[in-house]
Motif scaffolding. Sequence first.
Motif, PDB file in Angstrom:
ATOM      1  N   PRO A 140     102.977  23.370  25.399  1.00  0.00           N
ATOM      2  CA  PRO A 140     103.002  22.284  26.164  1.00  0.00           C
ATOM      3  C   PRO A 140     103.966  21.510  26.992  1.00  0.00           C
ATOM      4  O   PRO A 140     105.045  22.208  27.037  1.00  0.00           O
ATOM      5  CB  PRO A 140     103.154  21.358  24.811  1.00  0.00           C
ATOM      6  CG  PRO A 140     102.962  21.502  23.716  1.00  0.00           C
ATOM      7  CD  PRO A 140     103.248  23.974  24.288  1.00  0.00           C
ATOM      8  N   PHE A 164     103.152  17.370  25.546  1.00  0.00           N
ATOM      9  CA  PHE A 164     101.156  16.793  26.484  1.00  0.00           C
ATOM     10  C   PHE A 164     100.993  18.445  26.558  1.00  0.00           C
ATOM     11  O   PHE A 164     101.347  19.491  27.091  1.00  0.00           O
ATOM     12  CB  PHE A 164     101.672  16.441  27.932  1.00  0.00           C
ATOM     13  CG  PHE A 164     102.386  15.250  27.972  1.00  0.00           C
ATOM     14  CD1 PHE A 164     102.391  14.407  27.493  1.00  0.00           C
ATOM     15  CD2 PHE A 164     103.937  15.064  28.308  1.00  0.00           C
ATOM     16  CE1 PHE A 164     102.992  13.047  26.836  1.00  0.00           C
ATOM     17  CE2 PHE A 164     104.735  13.733  28.265  1.00  0.00           C
ATOM     18  CZ  PHE A 164     103.810  13.012  27.646  1.00  0.00           C
ATOM     19  N   ASP A 166      95.213  20.487  27.530  1.00  0.00           N
ATOM     20  CA  ASP A 166      93.830  20.165  26.788  1.00  0.00           C
ATOM     21  C   ASP A 166      92.570  21.259  27.523  1.00  0.00           C
ATOM     22  O   ASP A 166      92.374  21.277  28.654  1.00  0.00           O
ATOM     23  CB  ASP A 166      93.115  18.967  26.463  1.00  0.00           C
ATOM     24  CG  ASP A 166      93.526  17.479  27.240  1.00  0.00           C
ATOM     25  OD1 ASP A 166      94.119  18.293  28.380  1.00  0.00           O
ATOM     26  OD2 ASP A 166      92.812  17.282  28.024  1.00  0.00           O
ATOM     27  N   HIS A 195      92.751  16.680  30.650  1.00  0.00           N
ATOM     28  CA  HIS A 195      93.588  15.674  31.142  1.00  0.00           C
ATOM     29  C   HIS A 195      94.623  15.568  31.502  1.00  0.00           C
ATOM     30  O   HIS A 195      95.367  14.637  32.678  1.00  0.00           O
ATOM     31  CB  HIS A 195      93.447  14.493  29.470  1.00  0.00           C
ATOM     32  CG  HIS A 195      92.273  13.920  29.354  1.00  0.00           C
ATOM     33  ND1 HIS A 195      91.552  14.567  28.576  1.00  0.00           N
ATOM     34  CD2 HIS A 195      91.935  13.254  29.892  1.00  0.00           C
ATOM     35  CE1 HIS A 195      90.544  13.732  28.431  1.00  0.00           C
ATOM     36  NE2 HIS A 195      90.229  12.937  29.160  1.00  0.00           N
ATOM     37  N   THR A 196      95.517  16.184  30.582  1.00  0.00           N
ATOM     38  CA  THR A 196      96.880  16.386  31.336  1.00  0.00           C
ATOM     39  C   THR A 196      97.083  17.915  32.353  1.00  0.00           C
ATOM     40  O   THR A 196      97.877  17.202  33.216  1.00  0.00           O
ATOM     41  CB  THR A 196      97.412  17.666  29.843  1.00  0.00           C
ATOM     42  OG1 THR A 196      97.553  17.323  28.493  1.00  0.00           O
ATOM     43  CG2 THR A 196      99.014  17.955  30.579  1.00  0.00           C
ATOM     44  N   TYR A 234      99.534  15.922  35.441  1.00  0.00           N
ATOM     45  CA  TYR A 234     100.634  16.823  35.613  1.00  0.00           C
ATOM     46  C   TYR A 234     100.904  16.742  37.375  1.00  0.00           C
ATOM     47  O   TYR A 234     101.376  16.297  38.158  1.00  0.00           O
ATOM     48  CB  TYR A 234     100.437  18.094  35.037  1.00  0.00           C
ATOM     49  CG  TYR A 234     101.222  19.187  35.423  1.00  0.00           C
ATOM     50  CD1 TYR A 234     102.838  19.081  34.850  1.00  0.00           C
ATOM     51  CD2 TYR A 234     100.943  20.286  35.630  1.00  0.00           C
ATOM     52  CE1 TYR A 234     103.754  20.129  35.513  1.00  0.00           C
ATOM     53  CE2 TYR A 234     101.921  21.588  35.931  1.00  0.00           C
ATOM     54  CZ  TYR A 234     103.944  20.929  35.879  1.00  0.00           C
ATOM     55  OH  TYR A 234     104.064  22.220  36.286  1.00  0.00           O
TER      56      TYR A 234
END
Lengths: 289, 338
Positions: free
Chosen positions: B161, B166, B169, B173-174, B178
């Motif tokens: 993460p 984070f 996923d 989303h991440t 990012y």
Amino acid sequence: MFSFALTILLDGLSYGMVLFLISVGLTITMGLMRVVNLAHGSFAMIGGYVAGYLTQHGMNFFLAVGAAVIVSGLLGAVVETTVYRPLYRKGELAQVLLTIGLVFVATAGVTEVFGAFPYNVKMPEYLTQPVDIGFRTYPAYRLFLIAVGAVVAAVLWYVIDGSILGARLRAAVDNARMARAVGMNVNVLFTGTFVVGCGLAGLGGAIGAGVMAMEPSYALKYLRLFLIVVIVGGEGSFKGSLVAALALGVIDTLGKYFFSQAASYLLYAAVFALLLWRPQGLLPAKSAA
Amino acid sequence: MSAPTPKPTSPLGEMTGPGRFSLVGHALPWLVIAAFYFLVDDYLGLGTQVMIWVLFALSLDLALGYAGIVTLGHAAFYGLGAYAAGIFSIHVSQDPILGHFFAIGVTALFGLLSGALILHTTGVTFLMLTLVIVSIMFEIGNQARGLTGGDDGLQGIRLDPIFGVFDFDLWGHTAYIYTAVVLFIWFVIAWRLVHSPFGRSLDGIRQNARRMRAIGTPVWWRLLAIYTISAAMAGSAGALSAHATKFVGLSVLSLLTSGVVTVMLILGGTRRLYGAFIGAAIYYIVQEWTAQISPYFWEFVVGIMLIATVLFLDGGLMELGDRGARLLGGRRRAGGGE
């Protein structure tokens, strides 16, 4: 051993002759007008497809090749007068982009009309057969390529080195402004050269289809090789392009025989080193760059 | 070609770009990126891809647009960044931030070295050298199977993460956020850069390198600097792509990748930074739309778009927008520097 070496040499020379036929027009036009023409391979491709279509529909091979030359040349005339003219005053970037755009259009068009698969140019039987050349038999087709390349090179050599037209051409490549100042019509000279160059590319594409197979990605796939011939030989240098094309053909063939894994890799590295060593090419046409 | 006249630069270097960007103009692309996240949840992967291409096109804008370095070799940096990030995550550490910085470092170094070798040449020779570099990189990527996976691509990228919090996923989303953050950081850097005296000197070099040399600008060093920065940025885009898709295909090093990013930039408009945004987005939309008609139709359309842009629309779509704005609101002075 000797026979093996000679086979590689012949393979390389015939391949190099096709590269020469296609690239020589590009060399002269790039030397004359300083246009970065990345679309040149498209004319060879169109020549190859025209010849392929006509021979598959029963036309005599040589007539079909003639038709291919004429179609490529005419297309060159149309494209030069409509699309390329506005380019000469623009920068390299515009030239790169527009000619890459032309390659995309040609590729998509060819795919749409002829399909995505390799396209066959049907050769007459006596070309597909091997002939006896003394110490072994060798494909007649490859000898035919060498012969055509040699004849074209000889004719071009005579025209460029020995005729008044060639003198004009050399003068214009060397210094276009001066050539204009003494009353030459460089634009007409250029259009003529461009058309002949496209016709020769069509010839190379049509008869060379047995070495460099016709497929829609042809124009982009072999672009590197054509550019290498031009840049290594020196822009505008006819002799340079002949030497570079033959050398490239032989070296590439050698590489494929002996280092099949790293062949292209070694070739590019060699070109890279050469360009750093002599940015103007092997035999630069211009006295002052 | 438009030749922007130097305008007084405010201390922050804002509002003086071509076309006089209003605050609305600045906010719009970022609002779209934010809104996309909330409204079009199903296509976050696509949105991430577009932003990665925007960053890649942005890096090309610095070298090609501002400094006038006509290159076809930017795929080398993008691909190197992608492979560096991927290989780092497999063999060294799964930390995405660390891997990203590693990729940026590697591509910056490669940009510096290759630039130092070839930037003294110009024109077709330079173009050819960049082409050859991409070709060599492609061959290396193809043949160093143990490291890159060859033409099967690089698989098995795993990531921790981000900041240990984070997780990347499945729904992206991440990755989306990012990517958006990285893009924003690079954009601010690029914006400050091109509106600095350094950026102005690049403008000068593009327009007349000889004259710039005559007034004492170290042309070669400036070009090398922007080439290195641009390479790092392209490498960052490549790293994002490796991280977001957890895969690196050999095609990242192909000549076509260089071609596509150039098309995006030109379509959107060079020397505007935001041109990269519009170009990449439009390119993706056109590709989606035309690919439905025929798989080869998009190539045709892209070709026609390129030809038309060069012949009729020097400044790309952004220029078209400017012209429209000028027609509508006569108040707006011709800011494009024409």
